[in-house]
Every structure is written in structure tokens, then in C-alpha cells.
Design a protein around this motif. Sequence first.
Motif, mmCIF file in Angstrom:
data_model
loop_
_atom_site.group_PDB
_atom_site.id
_atom_site.type_symbol
_atom_site.label_atom_id
_atom_site.label_comp_id
_atom_site.label_asym_id
_atom_site.label_seq_id
_atom_site.Cartn_x
_atom_site.Cartn_y
_atom_site.Cartn_z
ATOM 1 N N THR A 50 -5.334 -4.533 4.148
ATOM 2 C CA THR A 50 -5.961 -4.491 2.824
ATOM 3 C C THR A 50 -6.734 -5.794 2.606
ATOM 4 N N ASP A 107 -3.796 -1.782 -5.880
ATOM 5 C CA ASP A 107 -3.292 -2.404 -4.653
ATOM 6 C C ASP A 107 -4.175 -3.599 -4.317
ATOM 7 N N THR A 127 0.822 -1.205 0.000
ATOM 8 C CA THR A 127 0.000 0.000 0.000
ATOM 9 C C THR A 127 0.859 1.259 0.000
ATOM 10 N N PHE A 144 -4.369 5.460 -0.751
ATOM 11 C CA PHE A 144 -4.833 4.294 -0.017
ATOM 12 C C PHE A 144 -4.425 4.423 1.449
#
Length: 493
Positions: free
Chosen positions: A52, A71, A34, A46
Motif C-alpha cells: 500500500t 486504508d 488492508t 482493496f
Amino acid sequence: MAAVSSASDSVDPRGRHPPERRLLILGGPQSGKTSTANTILGDEVFDAGTETTHSNVGHTEMYGRRVTVVDTPPWAIPVDADDDTEENNNDNAGAESDNPPRPVPSLDSEGPCMGAILCPPGPHVILLVVSVTQPFTDIHRRAADEQLGALGGGTWRYSMVLFTGVDKLPKGVFIEEHISNTGEALQWLVERCGSRYHAFDNTLKETDDTTQVPELMEKVEEMITDNQGWYFEVNELILLEEEQARRALEEERMRMEEHARQREQMIGGPPRELRLLLLGWKGVGKSSVGNSILGRRYFESGQETDLCLRRQALVSGRRVTIVDTPGWDWFSVGRTPKRIRQESQRGAALLRPGPHTLLLVLPVVSSLTARKRRTLLSHLETLFGENACLHTMVLFSCGDWLGRTPIEDHILRGGRELQRLLEYCGNYYHVLDSKTPGKDRSVSVLLDKIEEMIRENGDKAFLPIQIEWLSEESSYSSDNTEPEDDCRGCQLQ
């Protein structure tokens, strides 16, 4: 995999939009994916402080080109089940630290391959993010190889290794020396990517004098030129299969919640009783599975089981009785000694009036050939009769080896023979991490599935004991209870 010229898709024919470069970012937990995506985009697009769990896409314009960056969630890396260090859900915040915490797997987390659909018609470059602060072992190498393989063939020609955390390297040590000193696994990864790599320091601010992003984009352009302007076209069938697996996980979670609500509504009374017989080849982890279900080390694992052993414990509101049995031969019923076959039957006899479920233990690390499948079914039907299939569930051991890979994906990749075995068992199956007794939260789900099988069997809730199974019982069985101390008061008979 089909490669298509990027020129035909990246430039609007009327010249309204700049040419596009599409970058797909993959990597393991705490690799700094990220932060890397934010560095390329030049902004905090992000959230690098949270795990994530779903793929995200960001856009920017750079040097006259539109740059799309995707991502993705981290790919699965098996962890040591004996590691009792505290886990948290931070995916990227610790990417630049020396000892980053591992993220906890989530049922909501999607597979990293799903991110590829966010940069249609396909990425020009796949960036494999590796943190220099973390070890890169053969386990990590296999995880990377499996992840790219999941996208389809031909991915390596579009891949580049991107190292993060280079500010943590000792003074005077360059990335080339780090690659040389880290070991063969990392060298293999770099060579597999055609010796294409780049290094990032994600702690540098936008105001700092840095050329790391421009240099990366130059390497991207060189790769696109080497690939004759083509990009990697994603196999949509693979993405569809992964989406189906994700939905299956969601349905499983909803089923778990529904069972939990039903248990809460039940009026108190004597605990329900489940009688389980562990069966399978030699060395597949039956004893470890029994320990995982009962929540402590009742059975001696790590050595060959010679005699049946019965143990009982209260698990998730049920009285669970398990009999561990000696293992069968992998390839032939005839090669399984007669005494071992008798022990399997006497193990069932210890579960009066009969076992509810025959748990056929199968390690996820083993491949299943036609001969092995036929041998398993021959053992079951020879020892327990034609109705054994009604009471048999496949229990996958060594579940920690899967990491975050759903068991459904493993079954799909396991081939037709594994699927035929599951069909024989009415598609009843479960997976356990048998390394750490008492710490596998899926044991309760296993017991739910067993009760579901019992309800489906109706008036055949258990496999009745046959008279021939009782012969010479005391001569071969091992238990710390008298034979008359059988499983009484069972509400599921």
C-alpha cells in the motif's frame, strides 16, 4: 485540534442519506491493515497482495449506517541495517504469516497521515492495527506515538487497538493474555487508547458465522457516545506539509534520473575526483560515514579518532578521497584541545590543493540548540576562515533511524536552530545510513550534490590550503601514502 459534532455532518438535513461512521486505519508494515479494511467492508475492496503506497477509501452500508473506511500506507519502523534478509514490496499479503517480509521504502509512497483527508471532515475512530504474529517493542511504540502525534493533538481519545492474526494464537490463549505477556510497550499502547481494543481473524470468510465486525461496530458506537458524538478534525496544515515533503521527494527522484542520464552521456576519460573532509563533534559517526561513502571499512569506527586518516576509492565513476578527523567539543571551541584543532586543519592539508567539500556530520538523533549551532560555526570559521560556508554541507548520519520519514520532515521538526545551520551551508544537506558500507544507494546522490556545490562555487571550487595548516604535518597525521602523493589530475579544480 478541534472537535466537531458528527451529528451535524453525518446526517443529511433532509434525511436523504444514512448517518455516517468514518474509520481511519493506521499501522506498521505487515500489520494486516488492508485485510482488516476488507473484513470491515465485507468485500475485497482493496488489494491485500501488494504494498500500500497511497491511501484508499471504501464505503459500505451496515446496520442502517454508511461506513467509510480509509486504508493507509504503513508507518515507518526503523529496521536493523545488518539484517541481510531479502526484502520485497508486499505490504499486507504476509500479515497473517509468522515471518513476514519487510516492504522496501519507495519514493512514491505517501505518508499515512494523508489518508485522513479522504474521510472529511475527520475520522470518528482511528484503528491502530497490530499483528499478534509480530513483536511489539519500544521501537514500535515510538513509531505509533510519532505517527499519531503527526496528526496533531488529541488523537488518542479517538483511537482503538485492533489486533490481527488472532487465529495464530496458541489454543486457549485469549487476546487479554497476549497483551499481558507481550510486554510493557504493547500494554502502554492499549492503555494510551483508553484500554479500547478488538481482535480480528481476517482469514474468516464472509459466509462464516462471525460476530467480529458487529462487535467492532458496537465498540465504535460506544466510543462515539463517550466522545459526545464528536470526531477528530484533521490539522490541514500538517497534511499540507506532508504533501510538500512528498513533492520534494518526487523532485529529488527526477533530479536523480536526470543526473543518471547525464552520466550515461559522458564520454569516457579519467575519473572525476572529489576531495572530502569529514568534520564534526566527537562520537557523531564520522568514520562510519566515511566507510559508507567509500563502500568498505577503511576507517575504524566505534572508537575515538585520534589522528587524521586519508583513504581513497572509486565510487560511482569518481575518484573519491576522504580524510577522517578527530572530533570537536560539543559546546565550546576553547574546550577543543589545540592539537585536535590543528589536526582538523592538517586534515584539509592532506587534500591538496584543498578540499572540495567540508562534510559536517550531524546525527539525526541529536537535537541542535543555539549553543551547539554557534559552536559548530565557530569551529568552522576559526579553523577554515569566513569562506568555509561556501564549501560546507551538512551530512546527517544514522539515517536508518528515520525509517520512511523524509529528511525534510525531520528538518521541519528540528527547529529554527537546525534550519539556521542549513541556511549557513547554503541549504546543502544529505542523509546517509552509515551502518552498512556499500549498501546505501544514496551515496551516488550525495556525490551529485557535491558536484552541484562545486559548480555553484565557480572559480572557488575548493577551499585552498593555508600555509599555517601545513605546520608539523608529518608529526600528527596518519596515512599510508607519501605527502607528495596528493590529489592530482582533478578535473573539478
